[in-house]
Design an enzyme around this catalytic site. Structure first.
Site, short mmCIF file in Angstrom:
data_model
loop_
_atom_site.label_atom_id
_atom_site.label_comp_id
_atom_site.label_asym_id
_atom_site.label_seq_id
_atom_site.Cartn_x
_atom_site.Cartn_y
_atom_site.Cartn_z
N HIS A 1 -14.66 0.90 -0.86
CA HIS A 1 -13.41 0.12 -0.39
C HIS A 1 -12.22 0.58 0.25
CE1 HIS A 1 -15.12 -3.05 -3.94
NE2 HIS A 1 -15.64 -2.95 -2.93
N GLY B 1 -15.71 1.71 -16.00
CA GLY B 1 -14.37 1.02 -15.98
C GLY B 1 -14.46 0.28 -14.66
N GLN C 1 -15.30 2.33 -6.34
CA GLN C 1 -14.83 1.09 -5.85
C GLN C 1 -13.28 1.54 -5.56
OE1 GLN C 1 -16.00 -2.61 -8.04
NE2 GLN C 1 -16.66 -1.05 -9.37
N ASN C 2 -12.81 2.66 -6.21
CA ASN C 2 -11.17 3.00 -6.04
C ASN C 2 -10.73 3.57 -4.74
OD1 ASN C 2 -11.29 2.18 -8.78
ND2 ASN C 2 -11.48 4.20 -9.67
N TYR D 1 0.60 -1.22 0.07
CA TYR D 1 0.01 -0.08 0.08
C TYR D 1 0.75 1.28 -0.04
CZ TYR D 1 -4.16 -2.69 0.18
OH TYR D 1 -5.26 -3.75 -0.31
N ARG E 1 1.43 1.96 -3.59
CA ARG E 1 0.24 2.26 -4.34
C ARG E 1 0.13 3.86 -3.93
NH1 ARG E 1 0.91 -1.90 -5.57
NH2 ARG E 1 1.47 -0.67 -7.23
P1 NAD Z 1 -11.18 -4.40 -12.47
O1 NAD Z 1 -9.53 -4.18 -12.62
O2 NAD Z 1 -11.75 -5.57 -11.84
O3 NAD Z 1 -11.68 -3.99 -13.88
C1 NAD Z 1 -11.12 -2.82 -14.21
C2 NAD Z 1 -12.24 -2.48 -15.58
O4 NAD Z 1 -11.72 -1.39 -16.03
C3 NAD Z 1 -12.15 -3.70 -16.69
O5 NAD Z 1 -13.60 -3.98 -16.98
C4 NAD Z 1 -11.27 -3.04 -17.89
O6 NAD Z 1 -11.83 -3.40 -19.12
C5 NAD Z 1 -11.66 -1.56 -17.55
N1 NAD Z 1 -10.74 -0.48 -18.25
C6 NAD Z 1 -9.30 -0.62 -18.40
N2 NAD Z 1 -8.83 0.50 -18.83
C7 NAD Z 1 -9.92 1.39 -19.04
C8 NAD Z 1 -9.97 2.69 -19.63
N3 NAD Z 1 -9.16 3.33 -20.26
N4 NAD Z 1 -11.20 3.14 -19.49
C9 NAD Z 1 -12.25 2.47 -19.01
N5 NAD Z 1 -12.20 1.34 -18.45
C10 NAD Z 1 -11.09 0.71 -18.70
O7 NAD Z 1 -11.59 -3.42 -11.25
P2 NAD Z 1 -12.70 -3.12 -10.63
O8 NAD Z 1 -14.02 -3.63 -11.14
O9 NAD Z 1 -12.73 -1.67 -10.16
O10 NAD Z 1 -12.59 -3.98 -9.34
C11 NAD Z 1 -11.34 -4.44 -8.63
C12 NAD Z 1 -11.16 -3.84 -7.20
O11 NAD Z 1 -9.62 -3.36 -7.36
C13 NAD Z 1 -11.98 -2.78 -6.88
O12 NAD Z 1 -12.39 -3.14 -5.35
C14 NAD Z 1 -10.94 -1.33 -6.55
O13 NAD Z 1 -10.94 -1.08 -5.27
C15 NAD Z 1 -9.55 -2.05 -6.51
N6 NAD Z 1 -8.55 -1.30 -7.20
C16 NAD Z 1 -8.50 0.18 -7.28
C17 NAD Z 1 -7.58 0.99 -8.09
C18 NAD Z 1 -7.79 2.59 -7.80
O14 NAD Z 1 -8.17 3.06 -6.70
N7 NAD Z 1 -7.40 3.33 -8.86
C19 NAD Z 1 -7.01 0.41 -8.95
C20 NAD Z 1 -7.08 -1.16 -9.15
C21 NAD Z 1 -7.81 -1.74 -8.43
#
Ligand code: NAD
Length: 231
Positions: free
Chosen positions: A106, A172, A88-89, A55, A58
């Site tokens: 989350h 996304g 969810q981010n 973390y 990150r």
């Molecule tokens: P996921 O990785 O399962 O899915 C990501 C989705 O984003 C996919 O469907 C993919 O096709 C799409 N994607 C990729 N590039 C894209 C773009 N440029 N524009 C639009 N869509 C795009 O992620 P999720 O569904 O959010 O679930 C995963 C878990 O991971 C969540 O609980 C989240 O908390 C966590 N997470 C958070 C972050 C962050 O805070 N930025 C990053 C990674 C994972």
């Protein structure tokens, strides 16, 4: 006239164009880390140093990236709609872009909490949480993240909000992580649903959904223009 309410459910894809990797795409975080070793209560029990390091990396990256066109387009949507983002981010890019109402399902990377009392939550100064840093009750501070296998305390509030949607946007997310993926089921009948994602997301459970198979930056900017014109 009261404004229509738009609920936006965002996932890792909305931040991908800012340079934060998603979890499941190729090159995503899950290819580099075993999630069970870094994002579960068992991982924390087994190896706190590894979880803290994961973390910390990150969080460090979060200080190096900026919101993208998709985050800013959602701010513009507030000109004519009552917009509520459920993300969810764990990044803070929606807030940094200027969105007013953001609910984190989350957790949040820039916050930490007590490992014995989940109500003791603190803002972390800088990117690094170190072993030995404790809460006022003397327990090690942990990332303020809902790990896999933990309850999602915000879900009842999010579900209540979804039940008030006039329009529902999903941006996304692979819709693989429950209970977040089930929130769309709480929308009222006749609520229009849009999904922006370049991949083929499993949405057979959402009848009538309008699919925009594009990256978040372009897809969201175009849709926001259309919605502002129609308001
Ligand atoms: P996921 O990785 O399962 O899915 C990501 C989705 O984003 C996919 O469907 C993919 O096709 C799409 N994607 C990729 N590039 C894209 C773009 N440029 N524009 C639009 N869509 C795009 O992620 P999720 O569904 O959010 O679930 C995963 C878990 O991971 C969540 O609980 C989240 O908390 C966590 N997470 C958070 C972050 C962050 O805070 N930025 C990053 C990674 C994972």
């Amino acid at each position: 006239m009261t404004q229509k309410r738009i609920i936006v459910l965002t996932g890792a894809g909305v931040s991908a164009e800012s340079g934060i990797s998603t979890f499941r795409d190729s090159g995503g975080l899950w290819e580099k880390f075993d999630v069970s070793e870094v994002a579960t209560p068992q991982a924390w029990a087994k190896n706190q140093a590894l979880v803290l390091e994961f973390y910390n990396q990150r969080r460090k990256q979060l200080y190096e990236v900026e919101p993208n066109k998709a985050h800013y387009a959602l701010v513009a949507l507030e000109e004519k709609y009552d917009v509520h983002i459920i993300t969810q981010n764990i990044d803070d890019l929606h807030e940094r872009a200027g969105s007013k109402n953001v609910m984190h399902l989350h957790g949040e990377l820039k916050k930490v909490r007590s490992s014995v009392d989940e109500n003791l939550v603190y803002d972390l100064d800088g990117w690094e949480l170190k072993k030995g840093e404790t809460c006022e009750k003397g327990s090690q501070l942990r990332p303020h993240i809902v790990w896999f296998g933990e309850a999602v305390p915000m879900i009842p509030f999010a579900a209540e909000l979804c039940a008030t949607a006039d329009i529902f946007l999903i941006i996304g997310t692979s819709l693989n992580v429950y209970p977040a993926a089930g929130l769309v089921a709480y929308r009222p009948p006749r609520c229009m649903v849009y999904l922006i994602d370049p991949a083929d997301v499993a949405i057979s459970h959402i009848p009538g959904i309008k699919i925009i198979r594009q990256k978040a930056g372009k897809g969201t900017s175009d849709l926001v223009k259309e919605l502002l014109n129609n308001a």
